[in-house]
Write a protein that holds these residues in place. Structure first.
Motif, mmCIF file in Angstrom:
data_model
loop_
_atom_site.group_PDB
_atom_site.id
_atom_site.type_symbol
_atom_site.label_atom_id
_atom_site.label_comp_id
_atom_site.label_asym_id
_atom_site.label_seq_id
_atom_site.Cartn_x
_atom_site.Cartn_y
_atom_site.Cartn_z
ATOM 1 N N GLY A 187 0.780 -1.226 0.000
ATOM 2 C CA GLY A 187 0.000 0.000 0.000
ATOM 3 C C GLY A 187 0.813 1.278 0.000
ATOM 4 O O GLY A 187 0.296 2.351 0.306
ATOM 5 N N LYS A 188 2.082 1.191 -0.354
ATOM 6 C CA LYS A 188 2.956 2.366 -0.328
ATOM 7 C C LYS A 188 2.885 3.144 -1.640
ATOM 8 O O LYS A 188 2.665 2.564 -2.703
ATOM 9 C CB LYS A 188 4.396 1.940 -0.056
ATOM 10 C CG LYS A 188 4.579 1.362 1.335
ATOM 11 C CD LYS A 188 5.999 0.930 1.571
ATOM 12 C CE LYS A 188 6.167 0.333 2.964
ATOM 13 N NZ LYS A 188 7.537 -0.148 3.168
ATOM 14 N N PRO A 189 3.113 4.454 -1.581
ATOM 15 C CA PRO A 189 3.085 5.262 -2.800
ATOM 16 C C PRO A 189 4.153 4.841 -3.811
ATOM 17 O O PRO A 189 5.283 4.511 -3.448
ATOM 18 C CB PRO A 189 3.374 6.677 -2.293
ATOM 19 C CG PRO A 189 2.967 6.662 -0.861
ATOM 20 C CD PRO A 189 3.293 5.276 -0.383
ATOM 21 N N VAL A 190 3.739 4.861 -5.076
ATOM 22 C CA VAL A 190 4.628 4.583 -6.203
ATOM 23 C C VAL A 190 4.375 5.675 -7.232
ATOM 24 O O VAL A 190 3.224 6.018 -7.505
ATOM 25 C CB VAL A 190 4.346 3.201 -6.828
ATOM 26 C CG1 VAL A 190 5.180 2.991 -8.088
ATOM 27 C CG2 VAL A 190 4.597 2.085 -5.818
ATOM 28 N N ALA A 191 5.448 6.215 -7.794
ATOM 29 C CA ALA A 191 5.335 7.247 -8.819
ATOM 30 C C ALA A 191 6.127 6.825 -10.054
ATOM 31 O O ALA A 191 7.267 6.379 -9.930
ATOM 32 C CB ALA A 191 5.866 8.576 -8.287
ATOM 33 N N ALA A 192 5.493 6.948 -11.226
ATOM 34 C CA ALA A 192 6.153 6.578 -12.485
ATOM 35 C C ALA A 192 5.836 7.649 -13.518
ATOM 36 O O ALA A 192 4.711 8.140 -13.597
ATOM 37 C CB ALA A 192 5.672 5.216 -12.964
ATOM 38 N N ILE A 193 6.834 7.977 -14.310
ATOM 39 C CA ILE A 193 6.678 9.035 -15.317
ATOM 40 C C ILE A 193 7.175 8.545 -16.674
ATOM 41 O O ILE A 193 8.067 7.692 -16.744
ATOM 42 C CB ILE A 193 7.417 10.330 -14.871
ATOM 43 C CG1 ILE A 193 7.131 11.489 -15.822
ATOM 44 C CG2 ILE A 193 8.894 10.082 -14.661
ATOM 45 C CD1 ILE A 193 7.566 12.859 -15.302
ATOM 46 N N CYS A 194 6.561 9.093 -17.726
ATOM 47 C CA CYS A 194 6.989 8.863 -19.097
ATOM 48 C C CYS A 194 6.808 7.399 -19.485
ATOM 49 O O CYS A 194 5.697 6.881 -19.494
ATOM 50 C CB CYS A 194 8.430 9.351 -19.268
ATOM 51 S SG CYS A 194 8.985 9.517 -20.973
ATOM 52 N N HIS A 195 7.893 6.671 -19.794
ATOM 53 C CA HIS A 195 7.848 5.253 -20.122
ATOM 54 C C HIS A 195 7.941 4.362 -18.877
ATOM 55 O O HIS A 195 7.855 3.147 -18.978
ATOM 56 C CB HIS A 195 9.001 4.878 -21.071
ATOM 57 C CG HIS A 195 8.860 5.415 -22.454
ATOM 58 N ND1 HIS A 195 9.169 6.718 -22.780
ATOM 59 C CD2 HIS A 195 8.454 4.826 -23.603
ATOM 60 C CE1 HIS A 195 8.971 6.911 -24.069
ATOM 61 N NE2 HIS A 195 8.526 5.780 -24.601
ATOM 62 N N GLY A 196 8.117 4.966 -17.696
ATOM 63 C CA GLY A 196 8.223 4.202 -16.450
ATOM 64 C C GLY A 196 7.081 3.211 -16.227
ATOM 65 O O GLY A 196 7.311 2.119 -15.695
ATOM 66 N N PRO A 197 5.829 3.537 -16.618
ATOM 67 C CA PRO A 197 4.752 2.572 -16.412
ATOM 68 C C PRO A 197 4.936 1.229 -17.129
ATOM 69 O O PRO A 197 4.265 0.255 -16.779
ATOM 70 C CB PRO A 197 3.512 3.320 -16.917
ATOM 71 C CG PRO A 197 3.820 4.750 -16.594
ATOM 72 C CD PRO A 197 5.296 4.870 -16.936
ATOM 73 N N TRP A 198 5.838 1.154 -18.095
ATOM 74 C CA TRP A 198 6.132 -0.161 -18.692
ATOM 75 C C TRP A 198 6.509 -1.165 -17.606
ATOM 76 O O TRP A 198 6.125 -2.322 -17.655
ATOM 77 C CB TRP A 198 7.301 -0.037 -19.664
ATOM 78 C CG TRP A 198 6.953 0.138 -21.103
ATOM 79 C CD1 TRP A 198 5.751 -0.057 -21.715
ATOM 80 C CD2 TRP A 198 7.867 0.521 -22.123
ATOM 81 N NE1 TRP A 198 5.854 0.203 -23.051
ATOM 82 C CE2 TRP A 198 7.146 0.551 -23.333
ATOM 83 C CE3 TRP A 198 9.213 0.846 -22.136
ATOM 84 C CZ2 TRP A 198 7.732 0.889 -24.550
ATOM 85 C CZ3 TRP A 198 9.793 1.188 -23.349
ATOM 86 C CH2 TRP A 198 9.072 1.209 -24.538
ATOM 87 N N ILE A 199 7.282 -0.714 -16.640
ATOM 88 C CA ILE A 199 7.708 -1.603 -15.553
ATOM 89 C C ILE A 199 6.490 -2.042 -14.749
ATOM 90 O O ILE A 199 6.370 -3.212 -14.360
ATOM 91 C CB ILE A 199 8.755 -0.901 -14.656
ATOM 92 C CG1 ILE A 199 9.997 -0.528 -15.477
ATOM 93 C CG2 ILE A 199 9.130 -1.784 -13.470
ATOM 94 C CD1 ILE A 199 10.919 0.448 -14.783
#
Length: 187
Positions: free
Chosen positions: A105-117
């Protein structure tokens, strides 16, 4: 700025080819807010940035992926670039590390192409997200609702499109870390 994140530790997961501003800007904003920030790399080796159109600076690795776990941190940041997430999305240790943040339940932040992971970690189904437009269909195919907005927050998951969105991305990241665990954050 107040030290809103004193006593908070944040991991930035990256490897060679990360978009330079997408690591340096969140790192600097988090540190300014009082967080302890570790750049976590697959082998603990220093990594080289991609700076818009060519190779950029080399960044120090603080920790090897094998030497950390989710319990060591309050949040995770996943910068983009094309090379960085493409490499990390095939690294089983990286995917397990990412998934553990969602499970806790911890915060995660992804930008640009990061959501591929995040797609390969299996954590985007049913989530409202944004990204660089070129991977919008990848997110939809994985079950996410993709929207073209500067920053999107969905129960502790912060996503943005490109470096031009970094100010909003950083502000929401800090806000989500201040809020702590999110019951809607799930794997």
């Amino acid at each position: 700025m107040t030290q809103a994140l004193n006593d908070k530790r944040v991991a930035i997961l990256a490897t060679d080819g990360f978009e330079e501003s997408e690591l340096s800007s969140p790192r600097d904003a988090l540190k300014q807010a009082g967080a302890e920030v570790h750049v976590v790399t697959p082998k603990g080796d220093d990594i080289r940035a991609w700076a818009k159109t060519d190779w950029g600076d080399t960044y120090k690795s603080d920790k090897a992926l094998a030497d950390v776990n989710e319990a060591d941190y309050h949040a995770l940041v996943v910068p983009g670039g094309v090379f960085n997430p493409d490499e990390l999305r095939t690294n089983e240790d990286a995917l397990s590390f990412v998934k553990a943040f969602f499970e806790s339940g911890k915060p995660v932040a992804a930008i640009c192409h990061g959501p591929w992971i995040l797609i390969n970690a299996g954590v985007v189904d049913g989530r409202r997200m944004t990204s660089v437009p070129s991977i919008a269909q990848d997110l939809r195919n994985a079950g996410a609702e993709w929207v073209d907005e500067q920053v999107v927050v969905d129960s502790g998951l912060v996503t943005s499109r490109t470096p031009k969105d970094l100010d909003a991305f950083n502000a929401k990241l800090i806000e989500e870390i201040q809020e702590g665990r999110h019951s809607g954050q799930h794997a």
